[in-house]
Scaffold this motif. Sequence first.
Motif, PDB file in Angstrom:
ATOM      1  N   THR A  88     -18.020  11.285  15.729  1.00 53.93           N
ATOM      2  CA  THR A  88     -16.799  11.069  15.468  1.00 53.93           C
ATOM      3  C   THR A  88     -16.300   9.672  15.738  1.00 53.93           C
ATOM      4  O   THR A  88     -16.645   9.103  16.824  1.00 53.93           O
ATOM      5  N   SER A  89     -15.694   8.964  14.788  1.00 54.19           N
ATOM      6  CA  SER A  89     -15.172   7.818  14.844  1.00 54.19           C
ATOM      7  C   SER A  89     -13.833   7.507  14.819  1.00 54.19           C
ATOM      8  O   SER A  89     -13.197   8.333  14.170  1.00 54.19           O
ATOM      9  N   PHE A  90     -13.191   6.582  15.578  1.00 50.72           N
ATOM     10  CA  PHE A  90     -11.855   6.491  15.770  1.00 50.72           C
ATOM     11  C   PHE A  90     -11.515   5.163  15.555  1.00 50.72           C
ATOM     12  O   PHE A  90     -12.091   4.143  15.824  1.00 50.72           O
ATOM     13  N   ALA A  91      -9.942   4.937  14.982  1.00 48.44           N
ATOM     14  CA  ALA A  91      -9.670   3.425  14.738  1.00 48.44           C
ATOM     15  C   ALA A  91      -9.400   2.704  16.166  1.00 48.44           C
ATOM     16  O   ALA A  91      -9.393   3.637  17.129  1.00 48.44           O
ATOM     17  N   ALA A  92      -9.597   1.507  16.174  1.00 51.11           N
ATOM     18  CA  ALA A  92      -9.568   0.724  17.381  1.00 51.11           C
ATOM     19  C   ALA A  92      -8.042   1.005  18.128  1.00 51.11           C
ATOM     20  O   ALA A  92      -8.182   0.973  19.356  1.00 51.11           O
ATOM     21  N   SER A  93      -7.189   1.382  17.513  1.00 50.79           N
ATOM     22  CA  SER A  93      -6.000   1.434  18.026  1.00 50.79           C
ATOM     23  C   SER A  93      -5.008   2.507  17.114  1.00 50.79           C
ATOM     24  O   SER A  93      -5.173   2.593  15.991  1.00 50.79           O
ATOM     25  N   ARG A  94      -3.938   3.090  17.826  1.00 51.59           N
ATOM     26  CA  ARG A  94      -2.905   3.812  17.138  1.00 51.59           C
ATOM     27  C   ARG A  94      -2.121   3.170  16.537  1.00 51.59           C
ATOM     28  O   ARG A  94      -1.541   3.660  15.475  1.00 51.59           O
ATOM     29  N   PHE A  95      -2.077   1.950  16.738  1.00 55.79           N
ATOM     30  CA  PHE A  95      -0.967   1.191  15.957  1.00 55.79           C
ATOM     31  C   PHE A  95      -1.407   0.845  14.564  1.00 55.79           C
ATOM     32  O   PHE A  95      -2.852   0.098  14.587  1.00 55.79           O
ATOM     33  N   ASP A  96      -0.862   1.130  13.456  1.00 54.17           N
ATOM     34  CA  ASP A  96      -1.154   0.662  12.165  1.00 54.17           C
ATOM     35  C   ASP A  96      -0.331  -0.520  11.538  1.00 54.17           C
ATOM     36  O   ASP A  96       1.012  -0.332  11.576  1.00 54.17           O
ATOM     37  N   SER A  97      -1.145  -1.582  11.719  1.00 58.58           N
ATOM     38  CA  SER A  97      -0.302  -3.013  11.396  1.00 58.58           C
ATOM     39  C   SER A  97       0.439  -2.780   9.871  1.00 58.58           C
ATOM     40  O   SER A  97       1.666  -3.353   9.893  1.00 58.58           O
ATOM     41  N   SER A  98      -0.059  -1.999   8.982  1.00 58.93           N
ATOM     42  CA  SER A  98       0.714  -1.835   7.826  1.00 58.93           C
ATOM     43  C   SER A  98       2.036  -1.147   7.799  1.00 58.93           C
ATOM     44  O   SER A  98       2.839  -1.279   6.917  1.00 58.93           O
ATOM     45  N   TYR A  99       2.204  -0.047   9.119  1.00 59.62           N
ATOM     46  CA  TYR A  99       3.268   0.619   9.065  1.00 59.62           C
ATOM     47  C   TYR A  99       4.360  -0.390   9.319  1.00 59.62           C
ATOM     48  O   TYR A  99       5.600   0.138   9.096  1.00 59.62           O
ATOM     49  N   VAL A 100       4.144  -1.361  10.294  1.00 64.10           N
ATOM     50  CA  VAL A 100       5.248  -2.087  10.641  1.00 64.10           C
ATOM     51  C   VAL A 100       5.995  -2.967   9.431  1.00 64.10           C
ATOM     52  O   VAL A 100       7.273  -2.853   9.193  1.00 64.10           O
ATOM     53  N   HIS A 101       5.271  -3.139   8.289  1.00 68.13           N
ATOM     54  CA  HIS A 101       5.815  -3.823   7.201  1.00 68.13           C
ATOM     55  C   HIS A 101       6.562  -2.860   6.363  1.00 68.13           C
ATOM     56  O   HIS A 101       7.508  -2.959   5.789  1.00 68.13           O
ATOM     57  N   SER A 102       5.931  -1.682   6.270  1.00 71.50           N
ATOM     58  CA  SER A 102       6.465  -0.608   5.235  1.00 71.50           C
ATOM     59  C   SER A 102       7.730  -0.012   5.959  1.00 71.50           C
ATOM     60  O   SER A 102       8.477   0.523   5.520  1.00 71.50           O
ATOM     61  N   LEU A 103       7.900  -0.064   7.546  1.00 68.98           N
ATOM     62  CA  LEU A 103       8.964   0.509   8.116  1.00 68.98           C
ATOM     63  C   LEU A 103      10.296  -0.219   7.512  1.00 68.98           C
ATOM     64  O   LEU A 103      11.318   0.323   7.039  1.00 68.98           O
ATOM     65  N   LEU A 104      10.177  -1.435   7.334  1.00 73.09           N
ATOM     66  CA  LEU A 104      11.223  -2.322   6.732  1.00 73.09           C
ATOM     67  C   LEU A 104      11.471  -2.118   5.514  1.00 73.09           C
ATOM     68  O   LEU A 104      12.810  -1.707   4.928  1.00 73.09           O
ATOM     69  N   LYS A 105      10.716  -1.837   4.659  1.00 67.64           N
ATOM     70  CA  LYS A 105      10.732  -1.349   3.135  1.00 67.64           C
ATOM     71  C   LYS A 105      11.335  -0.174   2.972  1.00 67.64           C
ATOM     72  O   LYS A 105      11.974  -0.250   2.067  1.00 67.64           O
ATOM     73  N   VAL A 106      11.086   0.770   3.918  1.00 72.09           N
ATOM     74  CA  VAL A 106      11.781   2.132   3.733  1.00 72.09           C
ATOM     75  C   VAL A 106      13.207   1.831   3.733  1.00 72.09           C
ATOM     76  O   VAL A 106      13.809   2.766   2.947  1.00 72.09           O
ATOM     77  N   TYR A 107      13.642   1.018   4.609  1.00 70.43           N
ATOM     78  CA  TYR A 107      15.213   1.146   5.057  1.00 70.43           C
ATOM     79  C   TYR A 107      15.892  -0.199   3.889  1.00 70.43           C
ATOM     80  O   TYR A 107      17.061  -0.399   4.374  1.00 70.43           O
ATOM     81  N   THR A 108      14.980  -0.812   3.292  1.00 68.19           N
ATOM     82  CA  THR A 108      15.712  -2.013   2.607  1.00 68.19           C
ATOM     83  C   THR A 108      16.695  -1.487   1.594  1.00 68.19           C
ATOM     84  O   THR A 108      17.531  -2.540   1.928  1.00 68.19           O
ATOM     85  N   PRO A 109      16.794  -0.635   1.071  1.00 67.18           N
ATOM     86  CA  PRO A 109      18.142  -0.292   0.337  1.00 67.18           C
ATOM     87  C   PRO A 109      19.325  -0.383   1.132  1.00 67.18           C
ATOM     88  O   PRO A 109      20.426  -0.911   0.652  1.00 67.18           O
ATOM     89  N   GLN A 110      19.247   0.447   2.431  1.00 63.29           N
ATOM     90  CA  GLN A 110      20.350   0.458   3.163  1.00 63.29           C
ATOM     91  C   GLN A 110      20.599  -0.782   3.768  1.00 63.29           C
ATOM     92  O   GLN A 110      21.992  -1.454   3.863  1.00 63.29           O
TER      93      GLN A 110
END
Length: 122
Positions: A88-110
Amino acid sequence: MTLDINDLKPLLGLEVTDTSKDSVLTFVLGNVAEVICNYCHIAEVPRGLEYTAYRMAMDLYRNEGIGEAGSEDTPGRVTTIEEGDVKTSFAASRFDSSYVHSLLKVYTPQLNRYRKLVRNDD
């Protein structure tokens, strides 16, 4: 408008009287307020973005696992599973750097409804 951790706690399923995560929740709300203000070029979060700010804080808190006991030692998501000789292999961290950028995009219309244009005189 000031975001309040006592309004955020019930949304995360936490008791308002539980103060063990107050510093983490304060950080999360401050981070969200900073992102909103920087993106919109405004000094404070307007009342019309209150619910959006709390939704962003919930997403940020849950996705990054901020303040979870042992989160710095916890392996990330599973990336590989093999059945023969069990690997079993795990990602180096729980943190997904792509999520930070997508978080803003999700709320951009508001956020765009409150965004001010800034003149850039270089």
